[in-house]
Write a protein that holds these residues in place. Structure first.
Motif, mmCIF file in Angstrom:
data_model
loop_
_atom_site.group_PDB
_atom_site.id
_atom_site.type_symbol
_atom_site.label_atom_id
_atom_site.label_comp_id
_atom_site.label_asym_id
_atom_site.label_seq_id
_atom_site.Cartn_x
_atom_site.Cartn_y
_atom_site.Cartn_z
ATOM 1 N N GLN A 1 0.845 -1.076 -0.211
ATOM 2 C CA GLN A 1 0.126 -0.300 0.294
ATOM 3 C C GLN A 1 1.079 1.067 -0.166
ATOM 4 O O GLN A 1 2.457 1.470 0.730
ATOM 5 C CB GLN A 1 -0.629 -0.110 1.102
ATOM 6 C CG GLN A 1 -1.534 0.991 0.817
ATOM 7 C CD GLN A 1 -3.263 1.246 2.162
ATOM 8 O OE1 GLN A 1 -2.625 -0.268 3.402
ATOM 9 N NE2 GLN A 1 -3.647 1.977 2.781
ATOM 10 N N VAL A 2 0.819 2.172 -0.684
ATOM 11 C CA VAL A 2 1.237 3.395 -1.146
ATOM 12 C C VAL A 2 0.243 4.483 -0.588
ATOM 13 O O VAL A 2 -0.874 4.183 -0.877
ATOM 14 C CB VAL A 2 1.419 4.016 -2.627
ATOM 15 C CG1 VAL A 2 2.613 4.655 -2.035
ATOM 16 C CG2 VAL A 2 2.802 2.550 -2.864
ATOM 17 N N THR A 3 1.118 5.283 0.018
ATOM 18 C CA THR A 3 0.528 6.561 0.777
ATOM 19 C C THR A 3 1.032 8.138 0.068
ATOM 20 O O THR A 3 2.348 7.782 0.830
ATOM 21 C CB THR A 3 0.076 6.484 2.215
ATOM 22 O OG1 THR A 3 -0.766 5.186 2.863
ATOM 23 C CG2 THR A 3 -0.071 8.208 2.840
ATOM 24 N N VAL A 4 0.513 8.680 -0.352
ATOM 25 C CA VAL A 4 0.763 10.093 -0.815
ATOM 26 C C VAL A 4 0.559 10.788 0.044
ATOM 27 O O VAL A 4 -0.468 11.357 -0.057
ATOM 28 C CB VAL A 4 1.169 10.103 -2.308
ATOM 29 C CG1 VAL A 4 1.657 11.750 -3.473
ATOM 30 C CG2 VAL A 4 1.291 8.791 -3.209
#
Length: 216
Positions: A1-4
């Protein structure tokens, strides 16, 4: 999971433009930590740094880096430092008692004079028509330039007293010499009946006549 993570949005406000000698206030917002850099080697980690007694070298571009969490962003703002006016105050001093005092100002767009005895004037070149001893002293000229910057200078006015004239009042016989004497100055000018004129301090009229009677 990628959080920006959204970048912080830094903003700068200041009291620019300002005049030399004023207090520059820089205000930053948009983050949790702040790092300022600017002209003349300026650097600060304060959110709202202050630079007292600013000079022309303090004008220019200021950079603010703000950090929120692990993200940083940068913004800039320009600061203008305006020079002070260079006022010049002149007068026709020294002035003799009862003669006019001419004050002359330059270096700005508005002028305010103050002086002895509560004297004030908003004229650039005011005139005091009849000099009195109470007019002697220091006159202050305050000027404002087109940028609203203010500076002042002074000039000194000296009031010289009038000479004290001492003359004789001769009574002579017909055909005898009239001896006029005087003192109190360094230059003399006599005038009298029958078109008499002399620049001697103590002139002599050789042969007194009746029509020479009168004021000299």
């Amino acid at each position: 999971q990628v959080t920006v993570i959204t970048l912080p949005q830094p903003t700068i406000t200041s009291n620019s433009p300002l005049c030399v000698g004023a207090l520059l206030t820089l205000n930053g917002s948009g983050g949790s930590t702040y790092s300022w850099t600017g002209p003349n080697g300026f650097a600060s980690l304060l959110q709202n740094p202050i630079i007292p007694n600013v000079q022309l070298v303090n004008g220019g571009v200021y950079t603010l880096v703000v950090t929120a969490g692990t993200c940083s962003n940068v913004t800039t703002a320009s600061v203008t430092v305006n020079p002070l006016p260079t006022p010049i105050a002149l007068s026709n001093s020294p002035v003799c008692l009862l003669q006019p005092i001419n004050l002359q100002g330059s270096g700005g767009v508005t002028y305010t004079w103050t002086g002895p005895g509560g004297y004030t004037s908003n004229q650039q070149n005011p005139v005091i028509a009849v000099a009195q001893n109470t007019n002697a002293g220091t006159y202050t000229l305050t000027v404002t330039n087109a940028n609203g910057c203010v500076n002042f200078t002074t000039t000194n006015v000296t009031i010289n007293p009038l000479p004290v004239i001492v003359v004789n009042n001769p009574t002579v016989c017909l055909n005898q010499p009239i001896n006029l004497t005087s003192s109190g100055g360094i230059a003399y000018s006599w005038s009298g009946p029958l078109g008499f004129n002399s620049i001697a301090q103590n002139p002599v009229i050789p042969n007194a006549q009746l029509n020479m009677t009168g004021g000299y």
